[in-house]
Design an enzyme around this catalytic site. Sequence first.
Site, PDB file in Angstrom:
ATOM      1  N   ALA A  77      -2.554   5.531   1.135  1.00 19.47           N
ATOM      2  CA  ALA A  77      -3.580   4.499   1.274  1.00 19.47           C
ATOM      3  C   ALA A  77      -3.496   3.875   2.654  1.00 19.47           C
ATOM      4  CB  ALA A  77      -3.403   3.437   0.195  1.00 19.47           C
TER       5      ALA A  77
ATOM      6  N   GLN B  31      -2.790   1.428  -6.030  1.00 15.97           N
ATOM      7  CA  GLN B  31      -3.697   2.426  -5.456  1.00 15.97           C
ATOM      8  C   GLN B  31      -3.844   3.625  -6.382  1.00 15.97           C
ATOM      9  OE1 GLN B  31      -1.141   0.990  -3.143  1.00 15.97           O
ATOM     10  NE2 GLN B  31      -2.778  -0.519  -3.149  1.00 15.97           N
TER      11      GLN B  31
ATOM     12  N   LEU C 259       0.862  -1.171   0.000  1.00 15.69           N
ATOM     13  CA  LEU C 259       0.000   0.000   0.000  1.00 15.69           C
ATOM     14  C   LEU C 259       0.901   1.223   0.000  1.00 15.69           C
ATOM     15  CD1 LEU C 259      -2.515  -1.126   2.745  1.00 15.69           C
ATOM     16  CD2 LEU C 259      -3.105  -0.686   0.376  1.00 15.69           C
ATOM     17  N   ASP C 260       0.562   2.224  -0.816  1.00 20.84           N
ATOM     18  CA  ASP C 260       1.414   3.402  -0.814  1.00 20.84           C
ATOM     19  C   ASP C 260       1.108   4.272   0.401  1.00 20.84           C
ATOM     20  OD1 ASP C 260      -0.928   4.722  -1.463  1.00 20.84           O
ATOM     21  OD2 ASP C 260      -0.448   4.836  -3.581  1.00 20.84           O
ATOM     22  N   VAL C 261       1.767   5.419   0.483  1.00 22.54           N
ATOM     23  CA  VAL C 261       1.764   6.169   1.739  1.00 22.54           C
ATOM     24  C   VAL C 261       0.359   6.635   2.096  1.00 22.54           C
ATOM     25  CG1 VAL C 261       2.748   8.148   2.923  1.00 22.54           C
ATOM     26  CG2 VAL C 261       4.116   6.875   1.293  1.00 22.54           C
TER      27      VAL C 261
END
Lengths: 323, 409
Positions: A101, A232, A97-99
Amino acid sequence: MGSSGLARLQGLFAVYKPPGLKWLHVRETVELQLLKGLNAQQPSAPEQHVRFLLGPVEGSEEKKLTLTATSVPSLTTHRLVRGPAFRNLKIGVGHRLDVQASGVLVLAVGHGRSLLTDMYDAHLTKDYTVRGLLGKATDNFCEDGQLIEKTTYDHVTRERLDRILAMIQGSHQKALVMYSNLDLKSQEAYERAVQGVIRPMNKSPMLIAGIRCLHFAPPEFLLEVQCMHETQQQLRRLVHEIGLELKTTAVCMQVRRTRDGFFGLDDALLRTQWDLHSIQDAIQTAAPRVARELRKNLSLMSGHQQQLPSAGQPWASRVQAPL
Amino acid sequence: MALLAQQLSRWFNSVKLSSFIKATQVTKHSAGLGKNASAQALLSSDTCFLQWGIKTDRALFSWSSFQSANTTRRKSSTNSTLLPSVSEQPEKIPRLESELPLEELDDLPPLSPLQPVSEEEAIQIAAYSPLPLSSSTLADYVDHSETLQKLVQLGVDLSKIEKHPDVANLLLRLNFEKDIKQILLFLKDLGLEDNQLGPFLTKNYAIFSEDLENLKTRVAYLQSKNFSKTDIACMVKNAPFLLSFSVERLDNRLGFFQKELELSVKKTRDLVVRLPRLLTGSLEPVKENMKVYRLELGFKHNEIQHMVTKIPKMLTANKRKLTETFDYVHNVMNIPHHIIVKFPQVFNTRVFKIKERHLFLAYLGKAQYDPAKPNYVSLDKFVSFPDEVFCKEIAKASVNDFEKFLKTL
């Protein structure tokens, strides 16, 4: 004692990643918490050192000297001399998951990391809730990006949104069948469709298995998306494109993963629960389910491979025809 | 032969001592061995001693393995150990003759291989396993050094100290009775408890190389500034490097804080007692944080005074964290400056904790931080309560509900 604690840590578990935190920091924090828990366990008994001490013979009147074997505890393995027993731990991260999300993030400890490969090869779907905001467009499809355009959205209704979502789902359904390498006219395709296990066996662009609107209160709307092979940012772009289809613009305010394969929100550990005992319990609880799901997926894949011999048979029969 | 036994014991003791005290001598000794090898001498005096040591080891082993045997077997084993040395007598004589011109023989007494060793003398020969000439860990030496053993029993973490090679060498050279005991007695007089000596020495191992008179001078200086004995003990415990700084430096630090914050002498003293790290740390972060509070966050000087007196840790907090916390509390939660001044502990709290709790209260419709209105939520309770108490007293919800809410963010 330490090794038994480590043995109970081999497996998969899920954590809930808050927004604004990198998945790398999550892994480091979990590792530190686990190492702290493992090193805090009771140390083993100290090693014994055999020394030969010079002394008089007991019970003898003669003034004679002899050597006596004595066990003395050795400080070589003392914790203050050797240092902590566990210094690093191998932790793998599943689908990331990116930052910005948030949501369910699957982690694996020790030998459980090989299960991550099985999970990746299973191509399981993931559930997301995506929150959109009508009337704005930014350069990175996020709320905090550079504002590009502002539009009106009074003409948008729930029915229009649902119609567009149904269209998106239909087009992705076709792509799903295409990437799964199934012949639509075969019996196998029918059986798989009945079970709902049609999925691609190789890499593919993002595929949406289901999408629907959970909440509509202009300018905000909330979507639930079931997808695979997604990032995402692609979900944020999806919200942007939905806005364009609605003859307006939209930005994505939140991307939250609610399920990753067989790990849901109920399995995800909050930040306060990232300690040794909670993680051990989570791994023990999830282990039977993980094994069952991966075994089922393996049988599906082997069933898919059986198609090759049956495809060869018509050719063989055709060859026999001229004879 | 008794003379030879004494010589052997002395040689082994010298090996042990040089391993501990003087690494250079051990290096020279090994170089000497190399020199003999390069000279291709058939049998040097050192080699002769080593061979004799090997035989002694064999005798000890035989003796210990047959301890429970009867008298007859004991005699037979003694005879068997004597036979090899007897059989090797002819070989040793010509070698010794060939080495007579060597200068090294002048330092050693003449050997008497014909003299038998009695049982009592054989028992008294002690053979130690050799210590490594160099090592990256103190674990190899801890079983042989009384100093290291006593430090471990005090609670000193040698695994942290050994990361500094100079300090590890220093500890190996120290003698407990002569070098360490007086420092420990001094610290006990200062007021440190027994279980606090270990963590203190783990951090400030350099105190063993400090002069005791200097330490007493610094303590006398603190006492002259009206710090009580309890205060000094507390400061030394929380800032282990305090006594390693000179009197001039301590005086400059105290003067800086009194002048910069415009505090009275008593308030400066209280500030330093509560956070003695101010005296040992760098001043740059403190100066920067003062600028941040005044210029970026917009607090007045008397407000800063009040907050710092209440929470001294604000002076050494991380600048980015300070700015982030203030931005959220002031701009998102809409809490004005004069209320934040009353509750400066909000700067000690993690930002994500504030965010989570505020969003939960906003979700419940209870985010009301104005003291003049009903349902007022105190910022102090908001940040200091644990999760269970926060849910029960302020949010009036269960912990499960709070956890479910956290998974919707």
